[in-house]
Design a protein around this motif. Structure first.
Motif, PDB file in Angstrom:
ATOM      1  N   MET A   1       0.389  -0.874   0.152  1.00 49.68           N
ATOM      2  CA  MET A   1      -0.094  -0.080  -0.294  1.00 49.68           C
ATOM      3  C   MET A   1       0.727   1.871   0.383  1.00 49.68           C
ATOM      4  SD  MET A   1      -3.375   0.551   3.092  1.00 49.68           S
ATOM      5  CE  MET A   1      -3.476   2.967   2.796  1.00 49.68           C
ATOM      6  N   TYR A   2       1.981   1.321   0.817  1.00 49.87           N
ATOM      7  CA  TYR A   2       2.392   2.361   1.134  1.00 49.87           C
ATOM      8  C   TYR A   2       3.735   2.280  -0.576  1.00 49.87           C
ATOM      9  CZ  TYR A   2       6.675  -0.553   2.203  1.00 49.87           C
ATOM     10  OH  TYR A   2       7.274  -1.718   2.408  1.00 49.87           O
ATOM     11  N   THR A   4       2.773   2.171  -3.633  1.00 48.74           N
ATOM     12  CA  THR A   4       1.546   2.768  -4.335  1.00 48.74           C
ATOM     13  C   THR A   4       1.544   4.204  -4.519  1.00 48.74           C
ATOM     14  OG1 THR A   4       0.047   0.679  -4.824  1.00 48.74           O
ATOM     15  CG2 THR A   4      -0.586   2.815  -5.233  1.00 48.74           C
ATOM     16  N   PHE A   5       1.912   4.865  -2.281  1.00 50.58           N
ATOM     17  CA  PHE A   5       1.566   5.613  -2.093  1.00 50.58           C
ATOM     18  C   PHE A   5       2.323   6.620  -2.580  1.00 50.58           C
ATOM     19  CE2 PHE A   5       1.381   9.252   1.245  1.00 50.58           C
ATOM     20  CZ  PHE A   5       0.375   9.691   0.404  1.00 50.58           C
ATOM     21  N   TYR A   6       3.681   5.559  -2.350  1.00 52.89           N
ATOM     22  CA  TYR A   6       5.364   6.890  -2.464  1.00 52.89           C
ATOM     23  C   TYR A   6       5.391   7.003  -3.750  1.00 52.89           C
ATOM     24  CZ  TYR A   6       4.779   8.234   2.506  1.00 52.89           C
ATOM     25  OH  TYR A   6       4.841   8.411   3.347  1.00 52.89           O
ATOM     26  N   SER A   7       5.289   5.915  -5.054  1.00 51.22           N
ATOM     27  CA  SER A   7       4.958   5.473  -5.797  1.00 51.22           C
ATOM     28  C   SER A   7       6.662   5.036  -6.100  1.00 51.22           C
ATOM     29  CB  SER A   7       5.829   7.096  -6.769  1.00 51.22           C
ATOM     30  OG  SER A   7       4.089   7.641  -6.855  1.00 51.22           O
TER      31      SER A   7
END
Length: 65
Positions: A1-2, A4-7
């Motif tokens: 999940m993180y 994706t959030f931080y690319s």
């Protein structure tokens, strides 16, 4: 999940991270020198710091006997 959030394209801190792939700060260099000294004199120490400061990473890079 993180990721994706931080690319991020990969895990940010894998266990196999090498010294050459890291940022060698003055604090990191000092911690390594102190740990090397403790190892040399067969002493005991305590490594403390903020979360994410690099305590585990520094210990992983400490050479084994």
């Amino acid at each position: 999940m993180y990721k994706t959030f931080y690319s991020l394209s990969r895990e940010p801190f894998p266990k196999g991270l090498k010294t050459a792939d890291s940022f060698i700060s003055a604090a990191f260099t000092e911690a390594r020198a102190r740990l090397d000294y403790l190892k040399k004199v067969k002493g005991m120490g305590l490594l403390v710091g903020e979360p994410g400061a690099g305590k585990t990473f520094t210990l992983r890079l400490l050479p084994n006997p």
